[in-house]
Enzyme design. Structure first.
Site, PDB file in Angstrom:
ATOM      1  N   ASP A 165      19.193  -4.179  12.338  1.00 55.96           N
ATOM      2  CA  ASP A 165      18.022  -3.598  12.053  1.00 55.96           C
ATOM      3  C   ASP A 165      17.730  -2.056  13.062  1.00 55.96           C
ATOM      4  OD1 ASP A 165      17.719  -4.367  14.748  1.00 55.96           O
ATOM      5  OD2 ASP A 165      15.959  -5.428  14.726  1.00 55.96           O
TER       6      ASP A 165
ATOM      7  N   CYS B 284      20.835  -6.293  16.348  1.00 54.62           N
ATOM      8  CA  CYS B 284      19.575  -5.825  16.500  1.00 54.62           C
ATOM      9  C   CYS B 284      19.441  -5.487  17.870  1.00 54.62           C
ATOM     10  CB  CYS B 284      18.558  -7.106  16.121  1.00 54.62           C
ATOM     11  SG  CYS B 284      18.689  -8.578  17.295  1.00 54.62           S
TER      12      CYS B 284
ATOM     13  N   THR C  52      18.758  -6.905  20.899  1.00 51.12           N
ATOM     14  CA  THR C  52      18.988  -7.825  21.656  1.00 51.12           C
ATOM     15  C   THR C  52      20.383  -8.501  21.317  1.00 51.12           C
ATOM     16  OG1 THR C  52      17.932  -9.525  21.261  1.00 51.12           O
ATOM     17  CG2 THR C  52      17.136  -8.077  23.086  1.00 51.12           C
TER      18      THR C  52
ATOM     19  N   HIS D 174      36.949 -20.626  20.808  1.00 52.00           N
ATOM     20  CA  HIS D 174      36.364 -22.295  21.012  1.00 52.00           C
ATOM     21  C   HIS D 174      35.629 -22.325  19.994  1.00 52.00           C
ATOM     22  CE1 HIS D 174      36.844 -22.357  25.750  1.00 52.00           C
ATOM     23  NE2 HIS D 174      37.823 -22.148  25.002  1.00 52.00           N
TER      24      HIS D 174
ATOM     25  N   HIS E 296      38.229 -28.188  20.701  1.00 54.44           N
ATOM     26  CA  HIS E 296      37.444 -27.107  20.114  1.00 54.44           C
ATOM     27  C   HIS E 296      37.046 -27.416  18.441  1.00 54.44           C
ATOM     28  CE1 HIS E 296      37.756 -25.081  23.857  1.00 54.44           C
ATOM     29  NE2 HIS E 296      39.039 -24.928  23.768  1.00 54.44           N
TER      30      HIS E 296
HETATM   31  C1  RB5 Z   1      13.113  -5.145  17.263  1.00 56.53           C
HETATM   32  O1  RB5 Z   1      12.264  -4.403  18.037  1.00 56.53           O
HETATM   33  C2  RB5 Z   1      13.913  -6.211  18.197  1.00 56.53           C
HETATM   34  O2  RB5 Z   1      12.852  -7.302  18.471  1.00 56.53           O
HETATM   35  C3  RB5 Z   1      14.955  -6.805  17.634  1.00 56.53           C
HETATM   36  O3  RB5 Z   1      15.840  -5.915  17.219  1.00 56.53           O
HETATM   37  C4  RB5 Z   1      15.624  -7.967  18.227  1.00 56.53           C
HETATM   38  O4  RB5 Z   1      16.018  -7.405  19.505  1.00 56.53           O
HETATM   39  C5  RB5 Z   1      15.194  -9.247  18.214  1.00 56.53           C
HETATM   40  O5  RB5 Z   1      15.730 -10.157  18.770  1.00 56.53           O
END
Ligand code: RB5
Length: 375
Positions: A8, A66, A68, A99, A137
């Site tokens: 994203d 994304c 995070t 694992h 594992h």
């Molecule tokens: C987008 O702003 C953010 O929420 C997405 O990239 C991600 O971090 C969600 O887990």
């Protein structure tokens, strides 16, 4: 090797450096976007594209990005067969391979620079899964794979009208009561009377889940103490269609929970020449095409007769159909998914194989004979 990648706007910054790295290693890349970070997009859309490519075996593994890495990992792990590992450092990249046999790794564009992301990808790619004979594992990953079998979301298909997704679904009931009764049913020492009662009881328990998506409407009910704002089923009409003869055993149980439902019957035989199922009897409620019709067939073996029965119902203009069986073989599930992707399948157990006579193994034998004591 082919790797599918998707990001994203929050993960976009890592995408091109990772693609460059993969290409240098002569790895083919399927890039599902997003292709800039100027607009806010929804990461589940990119997760779906990458996971679908892996499930369909167009790609071997995937990388999802994304802000995070959290959102894409949560979404990816909803897909059967996907083991997505969120990695924030090189050790996690390595161990997700060794694992967890992760077939997807997820990274956060707001948590790391491109160099770290590439090192994690590299560690993941270079660390094989510990697949040795007594590997703990391997055992644990096998246990994870078992979870997929409990609730299988079959292949996800894009409808021609664009955008909208339909899932072909198979619901395997893991309720302890149902599992217990299925074991009794399988037992060759269970006699006709008990067998019949068990089929009926299991059907009744299954009716509870099969009707989970019935629409409700609000009503006000006067209780002895005042007015309760409550809900009732919103006039949705149901019908059951047992496939003769074994399907008859499931009707009573279903009707005990849904006494207002109408019952149709369909009978099929196999043409000895063509081996195709031929309809010899069909009597349906007059308004069947306005109802949600539930086809009952205890044993889904090759899926041939269930598929034909569903086809005959569709020929009569019935569009809302579910299939409920007790034991389904994988071959039968695949057949229904292929012939009727719009039909959800509900079953109490999924068995692996069919024998040369198209009986489910281990199954429970011939459900019709056991219900009616004809053998
Ligand atoms: C987008 O702003 C953010 O929420 C997405 O990239 C991600 O971090 C969600 O887990």
């Amino acid at each position: 090797m082919i790797i599918a990648i998707g990001a994203d706007h929050g993960g976009f910054i890592l995408k091109q450096p990772i693609i460059d790295f993969l290409k240098k290693r002569n790895i083919e890349v399927m890039d599902f976007g997003t292709f800039d970070d100027q607009s806010s997009v929804d990461y589940p859309d990119y997760v779906q594209k990458v996971c679908k490519a892996i499930i369909k075996k167009d790609a071997d593994t995937g990388i999802l990005l994304c802000g995070t890495g959290i959102g894409v990992s949560i979404a990816a792990n909803k897909y059967p067969g996907i083991r997505a590992a969120l990695c924030t450092n090189v050790d996690m990249g390595r161990l997700s391979g060794q694992h967890n046999n992760a077939n997807v790794i997820t990274l956060g564009g707001r948590l790391m620079d491109a160099e770290t992301a590439v090192s994690i990808v590299s560690a993941w790619l270079d660390t094989p899964f510990d697949n040795s004979e007594h590997s703990r594992h391997k055992r644990r990953v096998g246990m994870i794979d078992e979870l997929d079998k409990r609730y299988i979301n079959q292949e996800i298909k894009q409808t021609k009208t664009g955008g909208c997704q339909t899932m072909q679904r198979v619901f395997e009931f893991d309720h302890p009561l149902i599992q217990h009764k299925i074991s009794l049913l399988r037992d060759k020492n269970t006699g006709t009377k008990e067998f019949r009662e068990l089929v009926s009881e299991i059907a009744m328990l299954m009716a509870y889940e099969v009707t989970r998506d019935l629409p409700l409407m609000d009503v006000d009910v006067e209780t002895p103490m005042g007015i309760a704002h409550s809900k009732v089923i919103a006039g949705k009409k149901l019908g059951f269609v047992p496939i003769l003869r074994a399907g008859l055993g499931m009707v009573d149980g279903m009707l005990r929970l849904l006494p207002m439902a109408k019952v149709g019957h369909i009978g099929l035989y196999r043409d000895p020449q063509t081996l195709e199922p031929v309809e010899y009897y069909c009597k349906l409620p007059v308004d069947a095409n306005e109802r949600d019709m539930v086809v009952l067939d205890p044993m889904l073996a090759t899926g041939g007769s269930a598929s034909a029965a569903i086809g005959f119902l569709k020929d009569r203009g019935i569009s809302s159909i579910k299939l409920v069986c007790l034991i389904a073989a994988k071959a039968g599930i695949e057949r229904i998914n292929k012939d009727h992707p719009d039909v959800d399948i509900y079953c109490a157990a999924i068995d692996e194989v069919l024998n040369d006579h198209a009986y489910i193994v281990p199954g429970l034998g011939d459900a019709g004979d056991r219900l009616f004591g004809t053998k």
